[in-house]
Design a protein around this motif. Structure first.
Motif, PDB file in Angstrom:
ATOM      1  N   ARG A  11       0.830  -1.204   0.000  1.00  0.00           N
ATOM      2  CA  ARG A  11       0.000   0.000   0.000  1.00  0.00           C
ATOM      3  C   ARG A  11       0.866   1.255   0.000  1.00  0.00           C
ATOM      4  O   ARG A  11       0.585   2.216  -0.714  1.00  0.00           O
ATOM      5  CB  ARG A  11      -0.917  -0.018   1.228  1.00  0.00           C
ATOM      6  CG  ARG A  11      -2.288   0.503   0.952  1.00  0.00           C
ATOM      7  CD  ARG A  11      -3.261   0.349   2.111  1.00  0.00           C
ATOM      8  NE  ARG A  11      -3.509  -1.037   2.448  1.00  0.00           N
ATOM      9  CZ  ARG A  11      -3.237  -1.586   3.632  1.00  0.00           C
ATOM     10  NH1 ARG A  11      -2.713  -0.866   4.603  1.00  0.00           N
ATOM     11  NH2 ARG A  11      -3.492  -2.846   3.868  1.00  0.00           N
ATOM     12  N   ALA A  12       1.939   1.247   0.797  1.00  0.00           N
ATOM     13  CA  ALA A  12       2.843   2.396   0.859  1.00  0.00           C
ATOM     14  C   ALA A  12       3.506   2.644  -0.489  1.00  0.00           C
ATOM     15  O   ALA A  12       3.645   3.793  -0.924  1.00  0.00           O
ATOM     16  CB  ALA A  12       3.898   2.178   1.938  1.00  0.00           C
ATOM     17  N   LEU A  13       3.906   1.569  -1.180  1.00  0.00           N
ATOM     18  CA  LEU A  13       4.501   1.723  -2.520  1.00  0.00           C
ATOM     19  C   LEU A  13       3.485   2.274  -3.502  1.00  0.00           C
ATOM     20  O   LEU A  13       3.794   3.139  -4.315  1.00  0.00           O
ATOM     21  CB  LEU A  13       5.027   0.380  -3.025  1.00  0.00           C
ATOM     22  CG  LEU A  13       6.414  -0.039  -2.580  1.00  0.00           C
ATOM     23  CD1 LEU A  13       6.748  -1.428  -3.104  1.00  0.00           C
ATOM     24  CD2 LEU A  13       7.462   0.953  -3.034  1.00  0.00           C
ATOM     25  N   LYS A  14       2.267   1.755  -3.430  1.00  0.00           N
ATOM     26  CA  LYS A  14       1.205   2.180  -4.345  1.00  0.00           C
ATOM     27  C   LYS A  14       0.865   3.653  -4.142  1.00  0.00           C
ATOM     28  O   LYS A  14       0.568   4.369  -5.094  1.00  0.00           O
ATOM     29  CB  LYS A  14      -0.026   1.310  -4.131  1.00  0.00           C
ATOM     30  CG  LYS A  14      -1.104   1.505  -5.143  1.00  0.00           C
ATOM     31  CD  LYS A  14      -2.235   0.515  -4.906  1.00  0.00           C
ATOM     32  CE  LYS A  14      -3.311   0.673  -5.951  1.00  0.00           C
ATOM     33  NZ  LYS A  14      -4.414  -0.256  -5.735  1.00  0.00           N
ATOM     34  N   GLU A  15       0.914   4.116  -2.890  1.00  0.00           N
ATOM     35  CA  GLU A  15       0.580   5.501  -2.567  1.00  0.00           C
ATOM     36  C   GLU A  15       1.774   6.433  -2.702  1.00  0.00           C
ATOM     37  O   GLU A  15       1.673   7.614  -2.400  1.00  0.00           O
ATOM     38  CB  GLU A  15       0.008   5.571  -1.152  1.00  0.00           C
ATOM     39  CG  GLU A  15      -1.317   4.856  -1.022  1.00  0.00           C
ATOM     40  CD  GLU A  15      -1.782   4.724   0.420  1.00  0.00           C
ATOM     41  OE1 GLU A  15      -1.082   5.225   1.337  1.00  0.00           O
ATOM     42  OE2 GLU A  15      -2.835   4.107   0.627  1.00  0.00           O
ATOM     43  N   GLY A  16       2.926   5.896  -3.117  1.00  0.00           N
ATOM     44  CA  GLY A  16       4.104   6.727  -3.339  1.00  0.00           C
ATOM     45  C   GLY A  16       4.834   7.115  -2.069  1.00  0.00           C
ATOM     46  O   GLY A  16       5.502   8.150  -2.027  1.00  0.00           O
ATOM     47  N   ARG A  17       4.743   6.301  -1.036  1.00  0.00           N
ATOM     48  CA  ARG A  17       5.432   6.578   0.225  1.00  0.00           C
ATOM     49  C   ARG A  17       6.675   5.715   0.347  1.00  0.00           C
ATOM     50  O   ARG A  17       6.917   5.074   1.362  1.00  0.00           O
ATOM     51  CB  ARG A  17       4.484   6.334   1.398  1.00  0.00           C
ATOM     52  CG  ARG A  17       3.291   7.263   1.419  1.00  0.00           C
ATOM     53  CD  ARG A  17       2.393   7.018   2.616  1.00  0.00           C
ATOM     54  NE  ARG A  17       1.648   5.777   2.413  1.00  0.00           N
ATOM     55  CZ  ARG A  17       1.367   4.891   3.363  1.00  0.00           C
ATOM     56  NH1 ARG A  17       1.774   5.094   4.586  1.00  0.00           N
ATOM     57  NH2 ARG A  17       0.678   3.810   3.099  1.00  0.00           N
ATOM     58  N   GLU A  18       7.512   5.704  -0.701  1.00  0.00           N
ATOM     59  CA  GLU A  18       8.726   4.866  -0.713  1.00  0.00           C
ATOM     60  C   GLU A  18       9.711   5.265   0.372  1.00  0.00           C
ATOM     61  O   GLU A  18      10.481   4.441   0.854  1.00  0.00           O
ATOM     62  CB  GLU A  18       9.433   4.927  -2.075  1.00  0.00           C
ATOM     63  CG  GLU A  18       8.693   4.247  -3.194  1.00  0.00           C
ATOM     64  CD  GLU A  18       7.731   5.174  -3.925  1.00  0.00           C
ATOM     65  OE1 GLU A  18       7.591   6.355  -3.511  1.00  0.00           O
ATOM     66  OE2 GLU A  18       7.113   4.727  -4.888  1.00  0.00           O
ATOM     67  N   ASP A  19       9.703   6.554   0.767  1.00  0.00           N
ATOM     68  CA  ASP A  19      10.643   7.024   1.777  1.00  0.00           C
ATOM     69  C   ASP A  19      10.433   6.301   3.112  1.00  0.00           C
ATOM     70  O   ASP A  19      11.392   6.053   3.841  1.00  0.00           O
ATOM     71  CB  ASP A  19      10.547   8.533   1.966  1.00  0.00           C
ATOM     72  CG  ASP A  19       9.120   9.003   2.233  1.00  0.00           C
ATOM     73  OD1 ASP A  19       8.175   8.323   1.782  1.00  0.00           O
ATOM     74  OD2 ASP A  19       8.958  10.049   2.882  1.00  0.00           O
TER      75      ASP A  19
END
Length: 164
Positions: free
Chosen positions: A138-146
């Motif tokens: 979910r974090a990757l999908k939402e662009g929260r890679e950091d």
């Protein structure tokens, strides 16, 4: 849960151990415990794996192997340390060649206690890891890679320098 999702694949690596936890990991595949009922598949290729199941402690000889397997796994990925040796070094912790538990080599998401860890505990740890894997997806999908980068940075050992 998302509409379309692949079955989680596990890669298992045994560090320096007595093989007690490895026998229990194999017991998870028997019809009695049947970990495959959760759609989990055991693989030998880290490039296909989502879950890294580590048993045994980390020593200087297997440290590069563990880190190489971890680095070859695609994002998102989770690490499960099975048994007291993978958690902290266990009874081998004071040996001259033991660096410690799995967290000395790679970031660990789930710790499964026991000596040897029971199949029920291992399955519980893997199921918990699947929740963490879904959170990371979910974090990757939402662009929260950091958030993932902070969590997944490799631990430094004494004498090691951070890569530029």
């Amino acid at each position: 849960m998302s509409f379309m999702k692949k079955s989680p694949w596990i890669i298992h690596y045994d560090g320096s151990s007595c093989n007690g936890c490895d026998i229990e990991v194999l017991a998870c595949l028997t019809p009695l415990y049947d970990i495959e009922r959760f759609g989990i598949v055991n693989t030998g290729n880290p490039k296909h794996a989502d879950v890294f199941l580590l048993t045994g402690s980390v020593n200087a000889q297997n440290l590069p192997v563990i880190r190489q397997i971890y680095s070859q796994m695609p994002e998102p990925k989770v690490v499960v340390a099975v048994g007291i040796c993978a958690n902290s070094g266990g009874i081998f912790r004071e040996c001259y060649n033991i660096l410690g538990g799995a967290d000395k080599a790679v970031p660990v998401d789930v710790y499964v206690p026991g000596c040897a860890a029971r199949p029920e505990a291992i399955i519980d740890g893997v199921v918990r890891a699947l929740d963490i894997l879904e959170e990371k997806r979910r974090a990757l999908k939402e662009g929260r890679e950091d958030e993932l980068e902070d969590r997944d940075s490799l631990p430094l050992l004494p004498g090691e320098e951070e890569a530029p």
